[in-house]
Design an enzyme around this catalytic site. Structure first.
Site, PDB file in Angstrom:
ATOM      1  CB  SER A 177       7.975  14.781 -15.417  1.00 44.83           C
ATOM      2  OG  SER A 177       8.919  15.758 -15.763  1.00 44.83           O
ATOM      3  CD  GLU A 231       7.519  16.424 -18.757  1.00 48.64           C
ATOM      4  OE1 GLU A 231       8.638  16.506 -18.227  1.00 48.64           O
ATOM      5  OE2 GLU A 231       7.292  15.758 -19.779  1.00 48.64           O
ATOM      6  CD  GLU A 243      12.639   8.214 -18.377  1.00 46.92           C
ATOM      7  OE1 GLU A 243      11.624   7.736 -18.908  1.00 46.92           O
ATOM      8  OE2 GLU A 243      12.602   9.175 -17.581  1.00 46.92           O
ATOM      9  NE  ARG A 294      17.778  12.563 -15.964  1.00 42.70           N
ATOM     10  CZ  ARG A 294      16.522  13.004 -16.109  1.00 42.70           C
ATOM     11  NH1 ARG A 294      16.245  14.285 -16.123  1.00 42.70           N
ATOM     12  NH2 ARG A 294      15.528  12.132 -16.259  1.00 42.70           N
ATOM     13  CG  ASP A 307      17.352   9.008 -16.279  1.00 50.11           C
ATOM     14  OD1 ASP A 307      18.352   9.754 -16.287  1.00 50.11           O
ATOM     15  OD2 ASP A 307      16.189   9.433 -16.209  1.00 50.11           O
ATOM     16  CE1 TYR A 314      10.948  18.816 -12.087  1.00 49.05           C
ATOM     17  CE2 TYR A 314       9.248  17.243 -12.694  1.00 49.05           C
ATOM     18  CZ  TYR A 314      10.474  17.829 -12.917  1.00 49.05           C
ATOM     19  OH  TYR A 314      11.230  17.427 -13.975  1.00 49.05           O
ATOM     20  N   GLY A 349      15.403  18.464 -17.034  1.00 47.57           N
ATOM     21  CA  GLY A 349      15.032  19.582 -16.181  1.00 47.57           C
ATOM     22  C   GLY A 349      16.207  20.514 -15.924  1.00 47.57           C
ATOM     23  CG  ASN A 376      14.414  12.490 -19.611  1.00 47.83           C
ATOM     24  OD1 ASN A 376      13.220  12.733 -19.733  1.00 47.83           O
ATOM     25  ND2 ASN A 376      14.864  11.474 -18.884  1.00 47.83           N
TER      26      ASN A 376
END
Length: 361
Positions: A193, A16, A317, A301, A303, A262, A323, A319
């Protein structure tokens, strides 16, 4: 007011790399220059550190446009050429004058506790989670164990070690439970990602998907697909974290993969999510439970998959360095919660300076 000097760390050794640069560009644009002096520090794919000169130039490069036009390989080559042509010497690890670090290093070597341990060693406070939470959340299998123990539903699945797959693929395939219903997702345990993830609709596709994932990581998950909406919640804080409203992702392809996030940017985002209010509150509560169970601080974050017909909420998951690009969900969710990007950066920096305290019960 004396300016606080912030080392903005970006790039790094993960898949990433380019997305980290785009996130760092967004952060650099929104940090308040009256309060903070940003020192950009760029980490190449081979682990060399460069500050200011070439790092500043890379922050000014429109890498998002380059990726969309020519792909990530061309973007990677451009970055290498910029570093070589600069003639600049790598960064000296003195950290003299640095008050705080802001790591925007997605994936391996940035989100997994390694950079956090290094910064702890040199006594530089930093934004986001500490070593233990970073390492736990980076491992999707361990994350599932922790949140499951906290009472949150997870997708049925099994974990495969790449070494076992290499030695005896037939034995691994025969050990997969017959109760696992297709389609399933095969995913590397430590990559973000959606890198390396495959959707497998029939058993015959499984060997190729496993071989691909095991080539990228030492541990791989096979998870039963969950039917429901993809919902994300932004969490901010240390001992008393807050959860944003739920955000919903409607993928532009079969699932929300790297290209959809992205490059093509075909996914649709809905803030707030199209969920009943009671179900949205449950997702928010589960996000805070997962955040605390994994020992997170600063930001994350979280999910989920949510089936609004059955009311089922399943953890996907978490993070810990989400992002920060213009299209990323985390800053958009915070914006919807009334926390604009400049204030978000300021809050993260202030949270980093708070001493760790026992969590409230």
């Amino acid at each position: 007011m004396k300016q606080v000097t912030v080392a903005l760390l970006f790039g790094g050794r993960s898949a990433e790399h380019e997305i980290s640069i785009i996130s760092a560009q967004s952060v650099a644009r929104h940090i308040n220059p009256d309060h903070y002096r940003v020192v950009p520090i760029y980490i190449t794919r081979n682990g060399r550190w460069y500050s200011e000169g070439i790092a500043s130039s890379i922050l000014e490069l429109d890498i998002a446009a380059l990726i969309r036009k020519s792909g990530t390989a061309a973007a990677s080559l451009k970055l290498q050429e910029m570093v070589l042509s600069s003639g600049q010497q790598p960064f000296s690890f003195t950290f003299a004058g640095i008050d705080i670090a802001f790591p925007i290093l997605h994936g391996s070597y940035g989100e997994d506790g390694r950079i956090q341990g290094f910064l702890d060693t040199v006594a530089i406070p930093y934004t986001g989670c500490g070593v233990t939470a970073s390492a736990l959340t980076m491992d999707k299998a361990l994350s599932k164990l922790c949140v499951s123990e906290a009472g949150i539903a997870v997708a049925p699945g099994v974990t495969v070690l790449a070494g076992d797959w290499e030695k005896s693929p037939e034995q691994i395939l025969s050990s997969i439970p017959e109760s696992l219903i297709y389609p399933v997702f095969v995913k590397p345990a430590h990559l973000g990602s959606s890198v390396g993830i495959s959707k497998v609709s029939v058993q015959g596709e499984l060997p190729e998907a496993l071989a691909h994932a095991c080539n990228l990581d030492t541990k791989v998950l096979i998870e039963q697909a969950i039917h429901g909406k993809e919902i994300e919640v932004a969490v901010l804080g240390n001992n008393d974290p807050i959860a944003s409203a739920c955000g919903e992702i409607e993928p532009g392809s079969d699932f929300y993969d790297y290209d959809d996030k992205y490059i093509h940017n075909t996914a649709k985002l809905f803030i707030p999510a199209r969920l009943p209010e009671e179900l949205s509150r449950k997702v928010q509560a589960d996000a805070l439970t997962a955040y605390r169970a994994l020992g997170c601080r600063g930001m994350a974050r979280v999910d989920f998959f949510v089936d609004e017909k059955s009311g089922q909420v399943v953890f996907n998951e978490i993070n810990t360095i989400p992002g920060f690009t213009d299209i990323s969900m985390y800053p958009q969710l915070m914006e919807a919660a009334g926390i604009a990007f400049p204030e978000l950066c300021d809050r993260l920096l202030q949270l980093a300076l708070e001493p760790e305290q026992p969590a409230k019960t």
